[in-house]
Design an enzyme around this catalytic site. Structure first.
Site, PDB file in Angstrom:
ATOM      1  N   ASP A  11       0.962  -1.483   0.035  1.00  0.00           N
ATOM      2  CA  ASP A  11       0.051   0.027   0.601  1.00  0.00           C
ATOM      3  C   ASP A  11       1.022   1.408   0.005  1.00  0.00           C
ATOM      4  O   ASP A  11       2.129   0.890  -0.118  1.00  0.00           O
ATOM      5  CB  ASP A  11      -0.992   0.092   1.080  1.00  0.00           C
ATOM      6  CG  ASP A  11      -0.515   0.024   2.904  1.00  0.00           C
ATOM      7  OD1 ASP A  11       1.067   0.248   2.658  1.00  0.00           O
ATOM      8  OD2 ASP A  11      -1.598   0.283   3.579  1.00  0.00           O
ATOM      9  N   CYS A  68       3.085  -3.095   4.234  1.00  0.00           N
ATOM     10  CA  CYS A  68       2.282  -2.087   4.165  1.00  0.00           C
ATOM     11  C   CYS A  68       3.053  -1.456   5.710  1.00  0.00           C
ATOM     12  O   CYS A  68       4.342  -1.091   5.579  1.00  0.00           O
ATOM     13  CB  CYS A  68       0.621  -2.512   5.156  1.00  0.00           C
ATOM     14  SG  CYS A  68       1.168  -3.650   6.076  1.00  0.00           S
ATOM     15  N   THR A  70       3.194  -1.833   8.503  1.00  0.00           N
ATOM     16  CA  THR A  70       3.095  -2.407   9.757  1.00  0.00           C
ATOM     17  C   THR A  70       3.598  -4.061   9.103  1.00  0.00           C
ATOM     18  O   THR A  70       4.205  -4.633  10.411  1.00  0.00           O
ATOM     19  CB  THR A  70       1.875  -2.357  11.434  1.00  0.00           C
ATOM     20  OG1 THR A  70       1.170  -3.159  10.790  1.00  0.00           O
ATOM     21  CG2 THR A  70       2.102  -0.776  11.418  1.00  0.00           C
ATOM     22  N   HIS A 101       9.134 -24.398   8.763  1.00  0.00           N
ATOM     23  CA  HIS A 101       7.867 -25.351   9.826  1.00  0.00           C
ATOM     24  C   HIS A 101       6.348 -24.755   9.346  1.00  0.00           C
ATOM     25  O   HIS A 101       5.363 -25.959   9.428  1.00  0.00           O
ATOM     26  CB  HIS A 101       8.386 -24.208  11.270  1.00  0.00           C
ATOM     27  CG  HIS A 101       9.255 -25.213  11.833  1.00  0.00           C
ATOM     28  ND1 HIS A 101       9.636 -25.153  13.130  1.00  0.00           N
ATOM     29  CD2 HIS A 101      10.410 -25.836  11.477  1.00  0.00           C
ATOM     30  CE1 HIS A 101      10.853 -25.425  13.831  1.00  0.00           C
ATOM     31  NE2 HIS A 101      11.328 -26.012  12.295  1.00  0.00           N
ATOM     32  N   HIS A 136       6.491 -30.900  10.404  1.00  0.00           N
ATOM     33  CA  HIS A 136       5.178 -29.616  10.205  1.00  0.00           C
ATOM     34  C   HIS A 136       4.374 -30.026   8.458  1.00  0.00           C
ATOM     35  O   HIS A 136       3.421 -29.247   9.091  1.00  0.00           O
ATOM     36  CB  HIS A 136       6.522 -28.836   9.810  1.00  0.00           C
ATOM     37  CG  HIS A 136       7.637 -28.832  10.425  1.00  0.00           C
ATOM     38  ND1 HIS A 136       7.209 -28.090  12.038  1.00  0.00           N
ATOM     39  CD2 HIS A 136       9.273 -29.842  10.489  1.00  0.00           C
ATOM     40  CE1 HIS A 136       8.866 -28.478  12.563  1.00  0.00           C
ATOM     41  NE2 HIS A 136       9.396 -28.829  12.087  1.00  0.00           N
TER      42      HIS A 136
HETATM   43  C1  RB5 Z   1      -1.924   2.041   6.181  1.00  0.00           C
HETATM   44  O1  RB5 Z   1      -1.892   3.926   6.991  1.00  0.00           O
HETATM   45  C2  RB5 Z   1      -1.679   1.627   7.630  1.00  0.00           C
HETATM   46  O2  RB5 Z   1      -2.614   1.263   8.348  1.00  0.00           O
HETATM   47  C3  RB5 Z   1      -1.924   0.310   6.588  1.00  0.00           C
HETATM   48  O3  RB5 Z   1      -0.300   0.745   5.639  1.00  0.00           O
HETATM   49  C4  RB5 Z   1      -1.121  -0.988   7.129  1.00  0.00           C
HETATM   50  O4  RB5 Z   1       0.411  -0.987   8.481  1.00  0.00           O
HETATM   51  C5  RB5 Z   1      -1.871  -1.745   8.290  1.00  0.00           C
HETATM   52  O5  RB5 Z   1      -1.697  -2.981   8.974  1.00  0.00           O
END
Ligand code: RB5
Length: 154
Positions: A11, A68, A70, A101, A136
């Site tokens: 994203d 993304c 996180t 695994h 596994h």
């Molecule tokens: C976008 O702001 C953020 O929420 C997205 O990139 C991601 O981290 C969601 O888990």
């Protein structure tokens, strides 16, 4: 198994790092299918998770990478797709072990969490490591049974 093609998506929050990852993969001689996003404009990560997962479900590539902010939202969305085992990783041990695994087929990480050097190491560990099978495989089969509502795995 030598990986020679991989699907990559992100994203807006993972866009800058995705460009670096694509460069890295191409330097390694790996063909990249980039399903977007293509800019820093705000967008919805589940759409790109689905695009990567569809390529794996259709056998176009065996593995995928999702980036993304996180890595968490991408992994949550990806894991709703049948046959997808997505792992959000921010350390190389997990990136390696989730192949060995869990037979993970999608690696997720966050541009807001990992630096560029670590991201490349996560990618390398993930694509260079083979599933060990054996006990596994039985556990992965149990995950698949949960997905098919055949078992609660209790
Ligand atoms: C976008 O702001 C953020 O929420 C997205 O990139 C991601 O981290 C969601 O888990």
């Amino acid at each position: 198994m030598k990986i020679n093609k991989i699907t990559v998506g992100c994203d807006h929050a993972g866009y800058a790092l995705k460009l670096k990852v694509i460069e890295h993969l191409k330097e390694r001689g790996i063909e990249v299918i980039d399903v977007g996003t293509d800019s820093l404009d705000s967008c919805d990560y589940p759409a790109f998770a689905s695009a990567v997962c569809k390529n794996i479900q259709n056998g176009i590539t065996e593995l995928g990478i999702l980036i993304c902010g996180t890595g968490i939202g991408m992994s949550m969305a990806a894991n709703k797709h049948r046959g997808i085992r997505a792992a959000a990783c921010s350390d190389t041990f997990s990136a390696r072990l989730t192949r060995m695994h869990n037979d993970a087929n999608v690696l997720c990480f966050g541009e807001r969490v990992v630096g560029m050097g670590l991201a490349m190491d996560l990618v390398d560990q993930f694509i260079d490591t083979e599933f060990e099978g054996g006990k596994h495989q039985r556990r992965v089969d149990m995950i698949t049974a949960i997905e098919k509502n055949e078992s609660s795995a209790e």
